[in-house]
Design a protein around this motif. Structure first.
Motif, mmCIF file in Angstrom:
data_model
loop_
_atom_site.group_PDB
_atom_site.id
_atom_site.type_symbol
_atom_site.label_atom_id
_atom_site.label_comp_id
_atom_site.label_asym_id
_atom_site.label_seq_id
_atom_site.Cartn_x
_atom_site.Cartn_y
_atom_site.Cartn_z
ATOM 1 N N ARG A 58 0.818 -1.217 0.000
ATOM 2 C CA ARG A 58 0.000 0.000 0.000
ATOM 3 C C ARG A 58 0.852 1.268 0.000
ATOM 4 O O ARG A 58 0.360 2.341 -0.378
ATOM 5 C CB ARG A 58 -0.942 -0.006 1.212
ATOM 6 N N MET A 59 2.113 1.164 0.398
ATOM 7 C CA MET A 59 3.014 2.322 0.308
ATOM 8 C C MET A 59 3.279 2.709 -1.144
ATOM 9 O O MET A 59 3.823 3.781 -1.425
ATOM 10 C CB MET A 59 4.335 2.000 1.010
ATOM 11 N N MET A 60 2.881 1.851 -2.085
ATOM 12 C CA MET A 60 3.006 2.154 -3.513
ATOM 13 C C MET A 60 1.729 2.774 -4.077
ATOM 14 O O MET A 60 1.608 2.942 -5.298
ATOM 15 C CB MET A 60 3.338 0.879 -4.287
ATOM 16 N N ALA A 61 0.788 3.180 -3.234
ATOM 17 C CA ALA A 61 -0.489 3.726 -3.717
ATOM 18 C C ALA A 61 -0.332 5.038 -4.476
ATOM 19 O O ALA A 61 -1.247 5.453 -5.186
ATOM 20 C CB ALA A 61 -1.455 3.909 -2.550
ATOM 21 N N TRP A 62 0.810 5.684 -4.361
ATOM 22 C CA TRP A 62 1.048 6.895 -5.163
ATOM 23 C C TRP A 62 0.943 6.608 -6.654
ATOM 24 O O TRP A 62 0.672 7.522 -7.453
ATOM 25 C CB TRP A 62 2.418 7.493 -4.823
ATOM 26 N N LEU A 63 1.120 5.340 -7.045
ATOM 27 C CA LEU A 63 0.994 4.979 -8.463
ATOM 28 C C LEU A 63 -0.403 5.266 -9.011
ATOM 29 O O LEU A 63 -0.565 5.425 -10.232
ATOM 30 C CB LEU A 63 1.323 3.489 -8.655
ATOM 31 N N LEU A 64 -1.395 5.348 -8.142
ATOM 32 C CA LEU A 64 -2.766 5.645 -8.593
ATOM 33 C C LEU A 64 -2.913 7.068 -9.110
ATOM 34 O O LEU A 64 -3.923 7.401 -9.752
ATOM 35 C CB LEU A 64 -3.748 5.425 -7.439
ATOM 36 N N PHE A 65 -1.932 7.923 -8.846
ATOM 37 C CA PHE A 65 -2.062 9.351 -9.167
ATOM 38 C C PHE A 65 -1.117 9.813 -10.276
ATOM 39 O O PHE A 65 -1.039 11.008 -10.547
ATOM 40 C CB PHE A 65 -1.828 10.182 -7.904
ATOM 41 N N VAL A 66 -0.404 8.889 -10.900
ATOM 42 C CA VAL A 66 0.522 9.267 -11.968
ATOM 43 C C VAL A 66 0.288 8.381 -13.183
ATOM 44 O O VAL A 66 -0.226 7.264 -13.076
ATOM 45 C CB VAL A 66 1.994 9.161 -11.509
ATOM 46 N N GLU A 67 0.678 8.879 -14.351
ATOM 47 C CA GLU A 67 0.576 8.086 -15.566
ATOM 48 C C GLU A 67 1.595 6.944 -15.503
ATOM 49 O O GLU A 67 2.778 7.185 -15.259
ATOM 50 C CB GLU A 67 0.838 8.954 -16.794
ATOM 51 N N PRO A 68 1.151 5.708 -15.740
ATOM 52 C CA PRO A 68 2.090 4.586 -15.642
ATOM 53 C C PRO A 68 3.343 4.740 -16.503
ATOM 54 O O PRO A 68 4.440 4.394 -16.066
ATOM 55 C CB PRO A 68 1.238 3.387 -16.081
ATOM 56 N N ASP A 69 3.191 5.282 -17.700
ATOM 57 C CA ASP A 69 4.351 5.410 -18.583
ATOM 58 C C ASP A 69 5.365 6.421 -18.069
ATOM 59 O O ASP A 69 6.517 6.414 -18.511
ATOM 60 C CB ASP A 69 3.901 5.806 -19.999
ATOM 61 N N SER A 70 4.949 7.292 -17.144
ATOM 62 C CA SER A 70 5.866 8.306 -16.624
ATOM 63 C C SER A 70 6.725 7.783 -15.470
ATOM 64 O O SER A 70 7.698 8.429 -15.084
ATOM 65 C CB SER A 70 5.080 9.532 -16.136
ATOM 66 N N VAL A 71 6.376 6.620 -14.936
ATOM 67 C CA VAL A 71 7.017 6.142 -13.705
ATOM 68 C C VAL A 71 8.532 5.973 -13.846
ATOM 69 O O VAL A 71 9.291 6.411 -12.967
ATOM 70 C CB VAL A 71 6.330 4.849 -13.211
ATOM 71 N N PRO A 72 9.048 5.359 -14.916
ATOM 72 C CA PRO A 72 10.510 5.197 -15.003
ATOM 73 C C PRO A 72 11.279 6.518 -15.080
ATOM 74 O O PRO A 72 12.492 6.521 -14.853
ATOM 75 C CB PRO A 72 10.695 4.379 -16.289
ATOM 76 N N LYS A 73 10.591 7.609 -15.399
ATOM 77 C CA LYS A 73 11.251 8.919 -15.455
ATOM 78 C C LYS A 73 11.229 9.631 -14.106
ATOM 79 O O LYS A 73 11.778 10.729 -13.974
ATOM 80 C CB LYS A 73 10.574 9.796 -16.499
ATOM 81 N N ARG A 74 10.607 9.030 -13.114
ATOM 82 C CA ARG A 74 10.416 9.678 -11.821
ATOM 83 C C ARG A 74 11.475 9.228 -10.808
ATOM 84 O O ARG A 74 12.168 8.233 -11.003
ATOM 85 C CB ARG A 74 9.007 9.381 -11.289
ATOM 86 N N ARG A 75 11.546 9.978 -9.700
ATOM 87 C CA ARG A 75 12.502 9.683 -8.635
ATOM 88 C C ARG A 75 11.756 9.258 -7.372
ATOM 89 O O ARG A 75 10.783 9.889 -6.978
ATOM 90 C CB ARG A 75 13.357 10.915 -8.317
ATOM 91 N N ALA A 76 12.264 8.210 -6.715
ATOM 92 C CA ALA A 76 11.695 7.721 -5.457
ATOM 93 C C ALA A 76 12.713 7.885 -4.342
ATOM 94 O O ALA A 76 13.922 7.803 -4.561
ATOM 95 C CB ALA A 76 11.302 6.248 -5.582
ATOM 96 N N MET A 77 12.202 8.111 -3.130
ATOM 97 C CA MET A 77 13.052 8.164 -1.945
ATOM 98 C C MET A 77 12.334 7.466 -0.805
ATOM 99 O O MET A 77 11.146 7.702 -0.567
ATOM 100 C CB MET A 77 13.381 9.611 -1.548
ATOM 101 N N GLN A 78 13.061 6.591 -0.107
ATOM 102 C CA GLN A 78 12.538 5.943 1.090
ATOM 103 C C GLN A 78 13.267 6.482 2.312
ATOM 104 O O GLN A 78 14.505 6.523 2.329
ATOM 105 C CB GLN A 78 12.729 4.418 1.031
#
Length: 260
Positions: A58-78
């Motif tokens: 559920r910590m990945m729920a931010w994926l519901l708010f972005v275009e899937p194809d844009s994900v590899p261009k994004r930055r994540a931080m834990q």
């Protein structure tokens, strides 16, 4: 339930205040502990890059708010490495530029030795630091699209970092459409206090929350820029997330709603 830092360590600093890391196994699953029976993270031994625990998924729920194809261009931080489940998933499955911040070098060593965390490279880095100090560094300002915060001490009683000022700092690292997810676990009073701290920093209209898991973990999502997609938009996005990354995102929609 999961820990990234120890409250005493933040006050007194020094390796002697950090809890000892231990491991256990139960059939197909390996668990990380910080000197207690509390599970700080887990890994399916035969599928080390799959997220095993519901609340971590559920910590990945931010994926519901972005275009899937844009994900590899994004930055994540834990903030808080745990067993590196989120770090590995963002790096490996989502193909994202990924940074994890962890205060305990023993946790990093365990993740590299026992939880299949890859070595640092062009898209992956683990910073040994206090999360509160790291998020204030100017090089992170406005650069993170997905911030995942899971900072508990070894007793898992309440978040180690949980003030309005801390969440203001978290908001400052997010890009304009960036999102933060936070694991909250503990007494109801602790949850309400945490929620109020986030509302002070982000605004109540920016907050979404899951119902608690059976174990009591409640994941809260905060938007840098509040938006309210329709149910149909969320369903379409959930179906895409489930198809592409194998996360139970359609089921999430029965458990996930705006706070206000």
């Amino acid at each position: 339930m999961k820990a990234g830092a120890n409250a005493a360590a933040r006050r007194r600093s020094g390796p002697q205040t950090l809890p000892e890391v231990t491991l256990s196994e139960d059939g197909e699953v390996r668990f990380l502990h910080l000197g207690t029976e509390w599970i700080q993270g887990s890994m399916l031994i035969d599928a080390p890059f799959v997220i095993e625990l519901d609340y971590v998924q559920r910590m990945m729920a931010w994926l519901l708010f972005v275009e899937p194809d844009s994900v590899p261009k994004r930055r994540a931080m834990q903030l808080g490495l745990g067993s590196a489940a989120l770090t590995k998933f963002c790096f490996k499955a989502c193909r994202m530029d990924t940074t994890a911040v962890e205060i305990n070098p023993q946790v990093l060593a365990a993740c590299r030795g026992w939880f299949k965390l890859p070595a640092d490279g062009p898209r992956l880095r683990v910073v040994l630091a206090d999360a509160a100090e790291e998020v204030r560094k100017p090089e992170h300002t406005g650069r993170i699209d997905a911030l995942q915060v899971d900072l508990y001490d070894h007793e898992a009683a309440a978040p180690v970092l949980d003030s309005p000022d801390f969440y203001v700092d978290c908001r400052s690292v997010l890009s304009d459409d960036g999102l933060m997810t936070v694991n909250l676990f503990g007494r109801d009073a602790s949850y309400e206090r945490s929620l109020q701290s986030m509302a002070t920093a982000f605004g109540e209209d920016a907050l979404w929350a899951f119902k608690p898991t059976r174990e009591g973990n409640t994941i809260v999502l905060a938007q840098r820029t509040p938006e309210r997609p329709t149910r149909m938009q969320l369903l379409a996005r959930a179906e895409a997330v489930q198809l592409r990354w194998g996360l139970p995102a359609v089921k999430w929609l029965k458990l996930f709603k705006p706070v206000s």
